[in-house]
Design a protein around this motif. Structure first.
Motif, short mmCIF file in Angstrom:
data_model
loop_
_atom_site.label_atom_id
_atom_site.label_comp_id
_atom_site.label_asym_id
_atom_site.label_seq_id
_atom_site.Cartn_x
_atom_site.Cartn_y
_atom_site.Cartn_z
N ASN A 96 -5.33 11.28 6.69
CA ASN A 96 -5.18 10.34 5.57
C ASN A 96 -4.46 9.07 5.98
OD1 ASN A 96 -6.53 11.94 3.69
ND2 ASN A 96 -4.68 13.08 3.19
N GLU A 97 -3.32 9.19 6.67
CA GLU A 97 -2.60 8.00 7.10
C GLU A 97 -3.45 7.14 8.03
OE1 GLU A 97 0.34 10.55 5.37
OE2 GLU A 97 -0.91 11.02 7.11
N LYS A 132 -6.67 6.97 8.05
CA LYS A 132 -7.71 6.36 7.21
C LYS A 132 -7.14 5.19 6.41
CE LYS A 132 -10.50 7.35 3.18
NZ LYS A 132 -10.38 8.07 1.93
N TYR A 133 -5.97 5.36 5.82
CA TYR A 133 -5.37 4.28 5.01
C TYR A 133 -5.03 3.08 5.88
CZ TYR A 133 -4.73 8.17 1.73
OH TYR A 133 -4.91 9.25 0.91
N TRP A 134 -4.44 3.35 7.06
CA TRP A 134 -4.11 2.24 7.95
C TRP A 134 -5.37 1.49 8.35
CZ3 TRP A 134 -5.48 0.43 12.67
CH2 TRP A 134 -4.67 -0.59 13.20
N ASP A 149 0.85 -1.19 0.00
CA ASP A 149 0.00 0.00 0.00
C ASP A 149 0.89 1.24 0.00
OD1 ASP A 149 -1.77 2.07 0.38
OD2 ASP A 149 -2.86 1.11 2.02
N ASP A 150 1.14 1.78 -1.18
CA ASP A 150 2.03 2.93 -1.31
C ASP A 150 1.49 4.20 -0.66
OD1 ASP A 150 3.88 1.39 -2.66
OD2 ASP A 150 3.13 1.95 -4.64
N ARG A 151 0.24 4.18 -0.23
CA ARG A 151 -0.31 5.34 0.47
C ARG A 151 0.25 5.44 1.89
NH1 ARG A 151 -6.47 4.07 0.48
NH2 ARG A 151 -5.56 2.25 1.47
N ILE A 152 0.68 4.33 2.45
CA ILE A 152 1.07 4.31 3.86
C ILE A 152 2.38 3.59 4.14
CG2 ILE A 152 -0.26 2.24 4.39
CD1 ILE A 152 -0.95 3.57 7.08
N ASN A 153 2.84 2.73 3.28
CA ASN A 153 4.02 1.93 3.62
C ASN A 153 5.29 2.76 3.83
OD1 ASN A 153 4.75 2.46 0.96
ND2 ASN A 153 4.34 0.38 0.25
N GLU A 206 -8.22 1.31 6.72
CA GLU A 206 -8.72 0.55 5.56
C GLU A 206 -7.95 -0.75 5.42
OE1 GLU A 206 -8.38 3.25 2.25
OE2 GLU A 206 -10.13 4.41 2.87
N ASP A 207 -6.65 -0.70 5.62
CA ASP A 207 -5.84 -1.92 5.54
C ASP A 207 -6.18 -2.88 6.67
OD1 ASP A 207 -4.65 -0.88 3.29
OD2 ASP A 207 -2.77 -0.34 4.28
#
Length: 119
Positions: free
Chosen positions: A78-79, A81-83, A27-31, A85-86
């Motif tokens: 955002n982070e 939210k992304y975490w 997940d390039d949004r958070i990794n 979602e994962d």
């Protein structure tokens, strides 16, 4: 029977493995937040989820110094939210009661938003 017992240690370990072996590394949004890799975080997350869910000898939903541990990471809405979602994607892979999944999802979403520390 508490959540730890209902979910089971094996499923807790699976949840963490799904998140940090499969989902977040891709997940390039958070990794990018995980500059030190995933080995240490997997150990910490397994401990956290066991403690949080009421491992014998611990209070359920205990979160010792959780906010403090995350201050060094820039976590915006955002982070978080992304975490989350994962997390939900990993949780969806577990073969556990859907009601427990919904309850756990609500609790973890609340924690994820508490970690927000930057705009």
């Amino acid at each position: 029977m508490n959540l730890y017992e209902k979910i089971g240690e094996e499923n807790i370990d699976l949840l963490v493995s799904y998140m940090y072996d499969d989902i977040i590394p891709n997940d390039d949004r958070i990794n990018l937040l995980f500059t030190e890799g995933f080995d240490k975080i997997k150990i910490e997350q397994k401990k956290f989820f066991r403690l949080f869910l009421g491992e014998p000898g611990h209070s359920v939903f205990a979160t010792p110094e959780l906010r403090k541990k995350h201050l060094k990471l820039p976590i915006s809405i955002n982070e978080a939210k992304y975490w989350f979602e994962d997390f939900e994607l990993a949780l969806s892979r577990l073969d556990i009661d859907p009601a427990i999944k919904r309850f756990l999802s609500q609790k973890i979403n609340s924690l994820a938003t508490q970690m927000i520390n930057t705009i």
